[in-house]
Design an enzyme around this catalytic site. Structure first.
Site, PDB file in Angstrom:
ATOM      1  N   TYR A 124      15.797  -9.759  35.289  1.00  0.00           N
ATOM      2  CA  TYR A 124      15.298  -8.653  34.464  1.00  0.00           C
ATOM      3  C   TYR A 124      13.803  -8.776  34.185  1.00  0.00           C
ATOM      4  CZ  TYR A 124      19.779  -6.602  33.405  1.00  0.00           C
ATOM      5  OH  TYR A 124      20.973  -5.958  33.495  1.00  0.00           O
ATOM      6  N   LYS A 191      25.708 -19.917  37.591  1.00  0.00           N
ATOM      7  CA  LYS A 191      26.095 -20.089  38.998  1.00  0.00           C
ATOM      8  C   LYS A 191      25.258 -21.250  39.527  1.00  0.00           C
ATOM      9  CE  LYS A 191      28.372 -18.420  42.610  1.00  0.00           C
ATOM     10  NZ  LYS A 191      29.814 -18.271  42.734  1.00  0.00           N
ATOM     11  N   ASP A 225      31.730 -16.397  38.275  1.00  0.00           N
ATOM     12  CA  ASP A 225      32.833 -15.678  38.930  1.00  0.00           C
ATOM     13  C   ASP A 225      34.177 -16.119  38.357  1.00  0.00           C
ATOM     14  OD1 ASP A 225      32.085 -18.074  40.058  1.00  0.00           O
ATOM     15  OD2 ASP A 225      32.388 -17.481  42.139  1.00  0.00           O
ATOM     16  N   ASP A 249      24.504  -9.324  30.803  1.00  0.00           N
ATOM     17  CA  ASP A 249      24.642  -7.873  30.851  1.00  0.00           C
ATOM     18  C   ASP A 249      26.019  -7.503  31.409  1.00  0.00           C
ATOM     19  OD1 ASP A 249      24.047  -5.195  30.797  1.00  0.00           O
ATOM     20  OD2 ASP A 249      22.959  -5.210  32.691  1.00  0.00           O
TER      21      ASP A 249
END
Ligand code: NAD
Length: 359
Positions: A124, A191, A225, A249
């Site tokens: 972002y 991640k 995930d 988000d």
């Protein structure tokens, strides 16, 4: 003396839901002097700017704002006004409670999560290079030289910066919030197995901060995930989630889905001395001006605002009034009913009226 607060009605359904929230906040008896400013499409039409300086100055001066959603057209030259406000005012902590209320239609009951999303960096940051632009070509050849890896020449590039300092302050904010609000556990989401130098750094710093709170707040981590699946299957296993900007988000909307939808998810963007309160949802343009959408997300954002300015009793009373109306289920909007076209659905204004009646 009335407390001055900046009010940005926003785009689409923004004016309807902020109006509902303002009326509910005023009905608590807390004296607020609203300083209304425009940002978004209306501002673009009237001033040629999506985020006029006046709007930012007003928030800087008053240090608290209630803000409706503002559109960000997909894939055009516009940068998000919402992201610009957070970055300009360094509102580094995005706090989004996701809680089920009795009477709300959702897959689960008894969910009570809090999301802490880092608000200033990650993908972002707005550092992007367009396919084919001369600087993109230069950047690609530099990266290829450093990394010894090939990037297709027809690529666009978005940069993902994650810093130790910004991670440390959101992690410390989350742990301090957890202590003050009697929470039990923080799960850092990442991640790090794939992005070792960005998500890996995020995780390492979260782990380091967690050590200071050992014995007070439990800490664990999860890969994003896997976390998405776990949240859908077993949301009760989690308490507070701590995430970089993008995952924050995405999982905010997932968590909104767990507690009855976007109409139920409030939020706050908090910096060192300034805060902007807004719902998780966007401007839902197809419902603009229809007096149809759920005002609860925005009203609960107002309750968070009341608590932030020290009006804790009023904030709790407003939450209680929302809870009562949801429990009764008589004056609720279409999204909370079994069939969306149910003629018994209340309008935005009527649901707010019912909440005000309870105060
Ligand atoms: P959205 O959140 O506006 O709406 C998606 C869908 O969610 C709606 O069509 C509706 O079915 C439901 N929904 C949303 N709010 C609701 C409410 N209060 N009550 C009942 N149902 C509700 O997402 P979108 O359509 O992807 O985005 C529209 C615009 O809003 C885009 O320009 C986007 O960039 C912007 N946006 C702004 C913010 C913000 O201001 N912070 C946040 C998200 C999206």
């Amino acid at each position: 003396m009335a407390r001055k607060v900046t009010l940005i009605p926003g785009d689409g359904i923004g004016p309807e839901v902020t109006n509902a929230a303002v009326r509910c906040i005023e009905a608590t008896g807390v004296k607020i002097e609203w300083e209304e400013v425009i940002a978004g499409q209306l501002a673009l039409e009237q001033t040629g700017e999506l985020l006029p300086v006046k709007a930012l100055e007003s928030i800087r001066r008053n240090k608290v704002a209630l803000k409706g959603p503002i559109v960000t057209p997909v894939g055009t030259g516009f940068r998000s006004v919402n992201v610009a406000i957070r970055q300009a005012l360094d509102l580094f902590a995005c706090v989004r409670p996701a809680k089920t209320y009795p009477g709300t239609r959702s897959r689960y009951t008894g969910i009570d999560l809090v999301i802490f999303r880092e608000n200033t960096e990650d993908l972002y940051a707005g550092i992007e290079f367009e396919k084919g632009a001369p600087e993109t070509k230069k950047l690609i050849s530099e990266i290829e030289a450093y990394s010894k890896k090939q990037i297709r020449p027809d690529s666009g590039i978005s940069i993902k910066p994650i810093s130790e300092s910004a991670t440390r302050r959101i992690a410390e904010f989350a742990f301090e919030y957890a202590i003050k609000n009697n929470r039990k556990k923080i799960t850092a989401v990442h991640k790090a197995n794939i992005m070792k130098f960005t998500d890996g750094l995020f995780l390492a710093v979260c782990r380091d901060v967690a050590k200071k709170y050992a014995g007070k707040i439990a800490f664990e981590d999860a890969i994003v995930d896997n976390m998405s699946m776990q949240l859908v299957l077993k949301p009760h296993n989690f308490d507070c989630l701590l995430l970089p900007n993008l995952y924050g988000d995405i999982l905010s909307d997932l968590c909104a889905g767990l507690v009855g939808g976007l109409g139920m998810a409030p939020g706050a963007n908090i910096g060192d001395d300034t805060a902007v309160f807004e719902a998780v949802h966007g401007s839902a343009p197809k419902y603009k001006g229809m007096n149809k959408v759920n005002p609860v997300a925005m009203i609960l954002s107002g309750a968070l605002m009341l608590k932030y300015i020290g009006e804790v009793k009023a904030g709790l009373a407003l939450e209680e009034a929302v809870r009562d109306v949801l429990t009764e289920g008589k004056h609720v909007t279409y999204d909370l009913l079994a069939t969306p076209n149910d003629p018994a659905a209340a309008g935005t204004k009527e649901m707010a009226d019912a909440i005000i009646e309870k105060l």
